[in-house]
Motif scaffolding. Structure first.
Motif, PDB file in Angstrom:
ATOM      1  N   THR A   1      -7.572  -0.641 -19.053  1.00 12.67           N
ATOM      2  CA  THR A   1      -7.303  -2.054 -18.222  1.00 12.67           C
ATOM      3  C   THR A   1      -6.010  -2.367 -17.969  1.00 12.67           C
ATOM      4  O   THR A   1      -5.500  -2.901 -17.013  1.00 12.67           O
ATOM      5  CB  THR A   1      -8.124  -3.228 -18.896  1.00 12.67           C
ATOM      6  OG1 THR A   1      -7.541  -3.439 -20.094  1.00 12.67           O
ATOM      7  CG2 THR A   1      -9.600  -2.892 -18.880  1.00 12.67           C
ATOM      8  N   GLU A   2      -5.052  -1.699 -18.757  1.00 15.44           N
ATOM      9  CA  GLU A   2      -3.589  -2.192 -18.768  1.00 15.44           C
ATOM     10  C   GLU A   2      -2.708  -1.051 -17.885  1.00 15.44           C
ATOM     11  O   GLU A   2      -1.547  -1.153 -17.967  1.00 15.44           O
ATOM     12  CB  GLU A   2      -2.914  -2.644 -19.934  1.00 15.44           C
ATOM     13  CG  GLU A   2      -3.639  -3.606 -20.645  1.00 15.44           C
ATOM     14  CD  GLU A   2      -3.101  -5.074 -20.039  1.00 15.44           C
ATOM     15  OE1 GLU A   2      -2.098  -5.153 -19.360  1.00 15.44           O
ATOM     16  OE2 GLU A   2      -3.871  -5.974 -20.044  1.00 15.44           O
ATOM     17  N   SER A   3      -3.570  -0.020 -17.707  1.00 14.10           N
ATOM     18  CA  SER A   3      -2.846   1.227 -17.008  1.00 14.10           C
ATOM     19  C   SER A   3      -2.796   0.889 -15.379  1.00 14.10           C
ATOM     20  O   SER A   3      -3.685   0.130 -14.940  1.00 14.10           O
ATOM     21  CB  SER A   3      -3.707   2.394 -17.407  1.00 14.10           C
ATOM     22  OG  SER A   3      -3.827   2.563 -18.700  1.00 14.10           O
ATOM     23  N   THR A   4      -1.945   1.458 -14.637  1.00 13.88           N
ATOM     24  CA  THR A   4      -1.690   1.036 -13.413  1.00 13.88           C
ATOM     25  C   THR A   4      -1.850   2.571 -12.483  1.00 13.88           C
ATOM     26  O   THR A   4      -1.560   3.645 -13.069  1.00 13.88           O
ATOM     27  CB  THR A   4      -0.332   0.437 -13.097  1.00 13.88           C
ATOM     28  OG1 THR A   4       0.503   1.156 -13.541  1.00 13.88           O
ATOM     29  CG2 THR A   4      -0.513  -0.841 -13.787  1.00 13.88           C
ATOM     30  N   LYS A   5      -1.842   2.364 -11.283  1.00 17.48           N
ATOM     31  CA  LYS A   5      -1.906   3.765 -10.317  1.00 17.48           C
ATOM     32  C   LYS A   5      -1.251   3.346  -9.096  1.00 17.48           C
ATOM     33  O   LYS A   5      -1.176   2.246  -8.638  1.00 17.48           O
ATOM     34  CB  LYS A   5      -3.325   4.490 -10.278  1.00 17.48           C
ATOM     35  CG  LYS A   5      -4.068   3.405  -9.270  1.00 17.48           C
ATOM     36  CD  LYS A   5      -5.429   4.554  -9.382  1.00 17.48           C
ATOM     37  CE  LYS A   5      -6.536   3.698  -8.232  1.00 17.48           C
ATOM     38  NZ  LYS A   5      -6.967   2.519  -8.509  1.00 17.48           N
ATOM     39  N   ARG A   6      -0.720   4.223  -8.438  1.00 15.20           N
ATOM     40  CA  ARG A   6      -0.060   4.192  -7.198  1.00 15.20           C
ATOM     41  C   ARG A   6      -0.103   5.502  -6.393  1.00 15.20           C
ATOM     42  O   ARG A   6       0.224   6.548  -6.885  1.00 15.20           O
ATOM     43  CB  ARG A   6       1.428   3.683  -7.171  1.00 15.20           C
ATOM     44  CG  ARG A   6       1.833   3.432  -5.928  1.00 15.20           C
ATOM     45  CD  ARG A   6       3.140   2.592  -5.816  1.00 15.20           C
ATOM     46  NE  ARG A   6       4.365   3.288  -6.639  1.00 15.20           N
ATOM     47  CZ  ARG A   6       5.588   2.935  -6.761  1.00 15.20           C
ATOM     48  NH1 ARG A   6       5.999   1.529  -6.201  1.00 15.20           N
ATOM     49  NH2 ARG A   6       6.392   3.601  -7.090  1.00 15.20           N
ATOM     50  N   LEU A   7      -0.812   5.225  -5.155  1.00 17.10           N
ATOM     51  CA  LEU A   7      -0.872   6.393  -4.363  1.00 17.10           C
ATOM     52  C   LEU A   7       0.089   6.382  -3.292  1.00 17.10           C
ATOM     53  O   LEU A   7       0.281   5.516  -2.685  1.00 17.10           O
ATOM     54  CB  LEU A   7      -2.239   6.392  -3.627  1.00 17.10           C
ATOM     55  CG  LEU A   7      -2.742   7.643  -2.633  1.00 17.10           C
ATOM     56  CD1 LEU A   7      -2.466   8.848  -3.237  1.00 17.10           C
ATOM     57  CD2 LEU A   7      -3.995   7.398  -1.967  1.00 17.10           C
ATOM     58  N   ASN A   8       0.548   7.632  -3.032  1.00 20.29           N
ATOM     59  CA  ASN A   8       1.543   7.727  -1.701  1.00 20.29           C
ATOM     60  C   ASN A   8       1.496   9.131  -1.106  1.00 20.29           C
ATOM     61  O   ASN A   8       0.552   9.760  -1.362  1.00 20.29           O
ATOM     62  CB  ASN A   8       3.039   7.431  -2.273  1.00 20.29           C
ATOM     63  CG  ASN A   8       3.511   8.555  -3.107  1.00 20.29           C
ATOM     64  OD1 ASN A   8       3.254   9.469  -3.147  1.00 20.29           O
ATOM     65  ND2 ASN A   8       4.636   7.955  -4.036  1.00 20.29           N
ATOM     66  N   SER A   9       2.243   9.296  -0.096  1.00 23.96           N
ATOM     67  CA  SER A   9       1.920  10.473   0.655  1.00 23.96           C
ATOM     68  C   SER A   9       2.371  11.781  -0.138  1.00 23.96           C
ATOM     69  O   SER A   9       2.011  12.895   0.376  1.00 23.96           O
ATOM     70  CB  SER A   9       3.064  10.572   2.004  1.00 23.96           C
ATOM     71  OG  SER A   9       4.173  10.368   1.553  1.00 23.96           O
ATOM     72  N   ARG A  10       3.080  11.806  -0.984  1.00 23.22           N
ATOM     73  CA  ARG A  10       3.334  12.905  -1.922  1.00 23.22           C
ATOM     74  C   ARG A  10       2.292  12.968  -3.457  1.00 23.22           C
ATOM     75  O   ARG A  10       2.148  14.114  -3.824  1.00 23.22           O
ATOM     76  CB  ARG A  10       4.701  12.869  -2.418  1.00 23.22           C
ATOM     77  CG  ARG A  10       5.755  12.773  -1.329  1.00 23.22           C
ATOM     78  CD  ARG A  10       7.129  12.663  -1.891  1.00 23.22           C
ATOM     79  NE  ARG A  10       7.125  11.326  -2.534  1.00 23.22           N
ATOM     80  CZ  ARG A  10       8.052  10.760  -3.273  1.00 23.22           C
ATOM     81  NH1 ARG A  10       8.786  11.403  -3.880  1.00 23.22           N
ATOM     82  NH2 ARG A  10       8.274   9.832  -3.912  1.00 23.22           N
ATOM     83  N   SER A  11       2.038  11.954  -3.879  1.00 23.54           N
ATOM     84  CA  SER A  11       1.245  12.153  -5.180  1.00 23.54           C
ATOM     85  C   SER A  11       0.334  10.900  -5.303  1.00 23.54           C
ATOM     86  O   SER A  11       0.437   9.867  -4.740  1.00 23.54           O
ATOM     87  CB  SER A  11       2.162  12.556  -6.216  1.00 23.54           C
ATOM     88  OG  SER A  11       3.249  11.345  -6.329  1.00 23.54           O
ATOM     89  N   LEU A  12      -0.518  10.959  -6.641  1.00 18.41           N
ATOM     90  CA  LEU A  12      -0.969   9.746  -7.392  1.00 18.41           C
ATOM     91  C   LEU A  12      -0.358   9.661  -8.571  1.00 18.41           C
ATOM     92  O   LEU A  12      -0.242  10.729  -9.214  1.00 18.41           O
ATOM     93  CB  LEU A  12      -2.423  10.065  -7.495  1.00 18.41           C
ATOM     94  CG  LEU A  12      -3.181   9.089  -8.313  1.00 18.41           C
ATOM     95  CD1 LEU A  12      -3.124   7.701  -7.367  1.00 18.41           C
ATOM     96  CD2 LEU A  12      -4.763   9.478  -8.520  1.00 18.41           C
TER      97      LEU A  12
END
Length: 224
Positions: A77-88
């Motif tokens: 629940t405290e972890s985060t993610k971000r998606l962009n054109s190169r990677s997750l």
């Protein structure tokens, strides 16, 4: 069958600060179709599947996926993610507050050629204090100032182009350089009087006559 994408990871550890007790994990896969992304994160495991590619760039769309079980539990629940054109890009909070690093990412000690250390974000356990938190926009190893990178002015990197006054590799025999291609000074002295100096390279900058040959030894060395 889905292909396994490249997974890069690094970590930090802390017994007192949760923000510094984390795993940095990157699914290194350009052009992920967000609508196809299936992502599952629990305290013990990670599941990923997606379609990636761009036909307009001539990159075939393919199915990718993997599942892994973590070495120890995380705080999902405290972890985060971000998606962009190169990677997750993921920042996973370790559940146990410990100074020691995890010895590996996965629970099972099994070699996986698709899971690699992210050397751009990794620091040794005894050097992590004071290190800024990395992010997925880091430009590691690109020859920044002060690094032995790509032959920038004033740097002694490999591939130096033999600028005046530099003894870099691959010197081109320019005046004042000690690089490869310069005639041996002692041989030049031994040949004084037996030749007019032709073929001995450019004359010394302080000489008024190109046919005078090299200057006497006492002029070339500092006065004692």
């Amino acid at each position: 069958m889905p292909q396994h994408p490249e997974v890069l990871w690094a970590q930090r550890s802390s017994s007192t600060t949760p923000e510094k007790n984390v795993i940095y994990l990157t699914v290194n896969l350009p052009d992920i179709k967000e609508s196809s992304l299936k992502f599952g994160l629990s305290e013990t495991s990670l599941q990923f599947s997606a379609t990636a590619g761009d036909s307009s760039k001539g990159i075939d769309e393919k199915e990718y996926g993997f599942e892994l079980e973590f070495f120890k539990e995380i705080n999902a629940t405290e972890s985060t993610k971000r998606l962009n054109s190169r990677s997750l890009y993921l920042i996973l909070r370790k559940k146990d507050m410990e100074e020691e690093y995890w010895p590996r990412l996965t629970k099972e000690k099994v070699k996986n050629s698709h899971i690699k250390t992210d050397f751009g974000k990794w620091v040794d356990e005894d050097e992590q204090d004071g290190e800024p938190a990395p992010n997925d926009d880091d430009m590691s190893g690109m020859g920044m100032p002060g690094m032995g990178g790509m032959g920038m002015p004033g740097m002694g990197g490999m591939g130096g182009m033999g600028m005046p006054g530099m003894g870099g590799m691959g010197g081109m025999g320019m005046p004042g350089m000690g690089g490869m291609g310069d005639m041996d000074f002692e041989k030049m002295m031994a040949q004084m009087g037996s030749a007019s100096g032709e073929g001995a390279g450019p004359a010394d900058d302080d000489s008024d006559d190109d046919n005078d040959g090299p200057p006497p030894l006492e002029d070339a060395e500092p006065a004692k």
